[in-house]
Design a protein around this motif. Structure first.
Motif, PDB file in Angstrom:
ATOM      1  N   LYS A 289     -10.871  -1.143 -37.171  1.00 56.93           N
ATOM      2  CA  LYS A 289     -10.423  -1.114 -38.564  1.00 56.93           C
ATOM      3  C   LYS A 289      -8.986  -1.626 -38.690  1.00 56.93           C
ATOM      4  O   LYS A 289      -8.639  -2.311 -39.646  1.00 56.93           O
ATOM      5  CB  LYS A 289     -10.536   0.311 -39.103  1.00 56.93           C
TER       6      LYS A 289
ATOM      7  N   LYS B 163      -8.820  -5.389 -39.121  1.00 52.71           N
ATOM      8  CA  LYS B 163      -9.176  -5.807 -40.482  1.00 52.71           C
ATOM      9  C   LYS B 163      -8.017  -5.544 -41.442  1.00 52.71           C
ATOM     10  O   LYS B 163      -7.693  -6.374 -42.281  1.00 52.71           O
ATOM     11  CB  LYS B 163     -10.423  -5.072 -40.952  1.00 52.71           C
ATOM     12  N   GLN B 164      -7.375  -4.372 -41.301  1.00 52.61           N
ATOM     13  CA  GLN B 164      -6.248  -4.026 -42.173  1.00 52.61           C
ATOM     14  C   GLN B 164      -5.078  -4.985 -41.949  1.00 52.61           C
ATOM     15  O   GLN B 164      -4.433  -5.417 -42.905  1.00 52.61           O
ATOM     16  CB  GLN B 164      -5.800  -2.590 -41.920  1.00 52.61           C
TER      17      GLN B 164
ATOM     18  N   PRO C 296      -6.721   5.531 -45.530  1.00 47.50           N
ATOM     19  CA  PRO C 296      -8.089   5.954 -45.832  1.00 47.50           C
ATOM     20  C   PRO C 296      -8.062   7.097 -46.845  1.00 47.50           C
ATOM     21  O   PRO C 296      -7.222   7.981 -46.758  1.00 47.50           O
ATOM     22  CB  PRO C 296      -8.644   6.430 -44.492  1.00 47.50           C
TER      23      PRO C 296
END
Length: 160
Positions: free
Chosen positions: A126, A129-130, A149
């Motif tokens: 993740k 992607k961030q 999140p």
């Protein structure tokens, strides 16, 4: 013969000078573009491509991808020319447009690499992607922080 060696030396010096003056962000973009092309080929070779009906390799799709990469290089060249025009007019060192353009394309190409890996079935962290999303937003001139999140409420919290 001596003249030929002098001419070749001058040409080699000019080429070396050019490549040494290219900012590192441009080299990073070229590396990421190469990785995207390679992961696209691997995705097609494994029959997982979403760019063709069969999911396989296609010379037309590969050619289209290469043409897009050339246009990206032209966009980077245009941004460098704009920076140069601003810098020479204002008599300052200015590379903001080049760097923003490169960051945006690095993020875009990076996202394409992630998409190719996802199609193949490779799990993607993740944080990667961030980071790509932050880069893309920085390239758009947006002050970007990775989104935290969202905390989902548990049933026990609803009861309180």
């Amino acid at each position: 013969m001596k003249k030929v060696v002098e001419v070749l030396s001058a040409i080699a010096g000019a080429i070396a000078s050019f490549f040494c003056s290219v900012p590192p962000v441009v080299w990073i973009l070229i590396a990421v573009m190469s990785l995207d092309f390679i992961t696209g080929l691997i995705t097609g070779a494994l029959g997982k491509s979403d760019k063709t009906e069969t999911g396989g390799l296609s010379s037309a799709t590969a050619f289209k991808g290469l043409m897009k990469k050339i246009l990206i290089i032209l966009a980077v060249g245009l941004s460098a020319l704009i920076d140069w025009a601003i810098a020479s007019t204002a008599d300052i060192q200015f590379t903001a447009i080049l760097y923003a353009t490169c960051l945006w394309f690095i993020a875009s190409e990076g996202m394409s690499i992630v998409e190719n890996m996802t199609l193949i079935g490779i799990p993607i962290p993740k944080i990667l992607k961030q980071a790509l999303e932050v880069l893309r937003k920085k390239g758009d001139g947006i002050d970007a922080e990775p989104e935290e999140p969202k905390n989902e409420k548990t049933p026990s919290e609803d009861e309180e």
